[in-house]
Design a protein around this motif. Structure first.
Motif, PDB file in Angstrom:
ATOM      1  N   LYS A 168      -1.705  -7.976  -4.663  1.00  0.00           N
ATOM      2  CA  LYS A 168      -0.542  -7.753  -5.515  1.00  0.00           C
ATOM      3  C   LYS A 168      -0.005  -6.321  -5.281  1.00  0.00           C
ATOM      4  CE  LYS A 168       0.453  -8.426 -10.383  1.00  0.00           C
ATOM      5  NZ  LYS A 168       0.256  -7.169 -11.089  1.00  0.00           N
ATOM      6  N   GLY A 169       1.297  -6.234  -5.134  1.00  0.00           N
ATOM      7  CA  GLY A 169       1.895  -4.899  -5.022  1.00  0.00           C
ATOM      8  C   GLY A 169       1.935  -4.342  -3.616  1.00  0.00           C
ATOM      9  N   ARG A 170       1.390  -5.107  -2.638  1.00  0.00           N
ATOM     10  CA  ARG A 170       1.326  -4.582  -1.270  1.00  0.00           C
ATOM     11  C   ARG A 170       2.727  -4.377  -0.677  1.00  0.00           C
ATOM     12  NH1 ARG A 170      -2.352  -3.885   2.875  1.00  0.00           N
ATOM     13  NH2 ARG A 170      -1.518  -4.383   4.920  1.00  0.00           N
ATOM     14  N   GLU A 171       3.572  -5.425  -0.827  1.00  0.00           N
ATOM     15  CA  GLU A 171       4.926  -5.345  -0.262  1.00  0.00           C
ATOM     16  C   GLU A 171       5.725  -4.241  -0.965  1.00  0.00           C
ATOM     17  OE1 GLU A 171       5.417  -6.881   2.446  1.00  0.00           O
ATOM     18  OE2 GLU A 171       7.513  -6.263   2.639  1.00  0.00           O
ATOM     19  N   THR A 172       5.591  -4.176  -2.295  1.00  0.00           N
ATOM     20  CA  THR A 172       6.283  -3.126  -3.073  1.00  0.00           C
ATOM     21  C   THR A 172       5.836  -1.746  -2.594  1.00  0.00           C
ATOM     22  OG1 THR A 172       6.024  -4.636  -4.910  1.00  0.00           O
ATOM     23  CG2 THR A 172       6.816  -2.439  -5.463  1.00  0.00           C
ATOM     24  N   PHE A 173       4.533  -1.621  -2.330  1.00  0.00           N
ATOM     25  CA  PHE A 173       3.983  -0.344  -1.860  1.00  0.00           C
ATOM     26  C   PHE A 173       4.689   0.087  -0.569  1.00  0.00           C
ATOM     27  CE2 PHE A 173       1.072   1.911   0.964  1.00  0.00           C
ATOM     28  CZ  PHE A 173       0.641   2.964   0.171  1.00  0.00           C
ATOM     29  N   PHE A 174       4.748  -0.818   0.407  1.00  0.00           N
ATOM     30  CA  PHE A 174       5.371  -0.438   1.689  1.00  0.00           C
ATOM     31  C   PHE A 174       6.871  -0.185   1.519  1.00  0.00           C
ATOM     32  CE2 PHE A 174       1.461  -2.488   3.335  1.00  0.00           C
ATOM     33  CZ  PHE A 174       0.961  -1.371   3.989  1.00  0.00           C
ATOM     34  N   ASN A 175       7.519  -0.989   0.661  1.00  0.00           N
ATOM     35  CA  ASN A 175       8.959  -0.794   0.438  1.00  0.00           C
ATOM     36  C   ASN A 175       9.249   0.555  -0.230  1.00  0.00           C
ATOM     37  OD1 ASN A 175       9.884  -3.159   1.567  1.00  0.00           O
ATOM     38  ND2 ASN A 175       9.537  -4.336  -0.309  1.00  0.00           N
TER      39      ASN A 175
END
Ligand code: SAM
Length: 228
Positions: free
Chosen positions: A139-146
């Motif tokens: 959870k939150g991986r894509e948000t982290f990279f974005n």
């Protein structure tokens, strides 16, 4: 008045244990460790036979009560993590907070820390940086990279060998031209550190950059370009 000493231990090279850390570990009445078994390798050569309690035993609570009881009865306590500085991305902070809340004094015995060691060898301007801990793995991986592109300062994070390949690929997709410092196995036999763009790092072969061991990744401040 009894004290809680928060003691940094080596992140690989045992010679990095400071003389003061060794003295303090020898003198305290109780040691609380994130990983008592791995701490044995540090304590046995120093001849330390002091009682070692786990910071957190599975299914049990944090070792707050025994620490507070020891301090209350006048015994000094040392807190150590598996490696590096307690409380920096490990569970030690919970014990420190409880000891402070109970009105006891806390002292730091500084030493190794993987993030700071990597920062000091990156060559990036480090007047300001953000430390993100571990890259989220679900959870939150894509948000982290974005979120990374909008951060102008250097960004330090930790990554495990299981996910390093995926993380390097994601960084190359999101920030292909931003410079990255990869610091692997700091202070150990296979220590390696390099600086290149995220795209270049992701393209390195397994021989050039083995995806094994422990990693600190540092994104350079936006706009940073190494000088020739
Ligand atoms: N408290 C520790 C400190 O002060 O650095 C960090 C604990 S955190 C649970 C462990 C992570 O730190 C590893 O997964 C890795 O990302 C990083 N790390 C620890 N030792 C390292 C080393 N020798 N070289 C590179 N990274 C390291």
């Amino acid at each position: 008045m009894a004290l809680l000493y928060v003691i940094a231990t080596p992140i690989g090279n045992r010679a990095d244990l400071s003389a003061r850390a060794a003295e303090t570990l020898t003198s305290v009445d109780l040691i609380v460790s994130e990983k008592p078994l791995s701490s044995k390798k540090l304590l046995d050569p120093l001849g330390i036979k002091t009682r070692v309690l786990p910071v957190f035993a599975p299914g049990k609570r944090f070792a707050i009560n025994p620490v507070l009881a020891a301090l209350k009865s006048g015994e000094d306590v040392a807190l150590i993590s598996e490696a590096g500085t307690p409380g920096i991305n490990d569970p030690g902070g919970v014990i420190v907070a409880a000891v402070r809340a109970a009105g006891h004094e806390v002292r730091g015995v500084p030493g190794a820390n993987a993030a700071v060691t990597a920062a000091s060898i990156s060559g990036f301007p480090m007047d300001e940086f953000i430390f993100k801990g571990f890259v989220p793995h679900k959870k939150g991986r894509e948000t982290f990279f974005n979120s990374l592109a909008a951060i102008e300062s250097a960004v330090i994070f930790y990554e495990s060998p299981h996910r390093i390949a995926k993380t390097l690929t994601a960084l190359a997709e999101h920030l292909p031209n931003r410079y990255l410092c990869v610091a692997r196995e700091l202070t150990k036999l296979h220590e390696q550190s390099l600086v290149a763009t995220c795209r270049e790092v992701a393209a390195l072969t397994e021989t050039e950059l083995p995806r094994r061991g422990e990693f600190v990744l540092i994104l350079a401040p936006s706009g940073f370009v190494p000088q020739d």
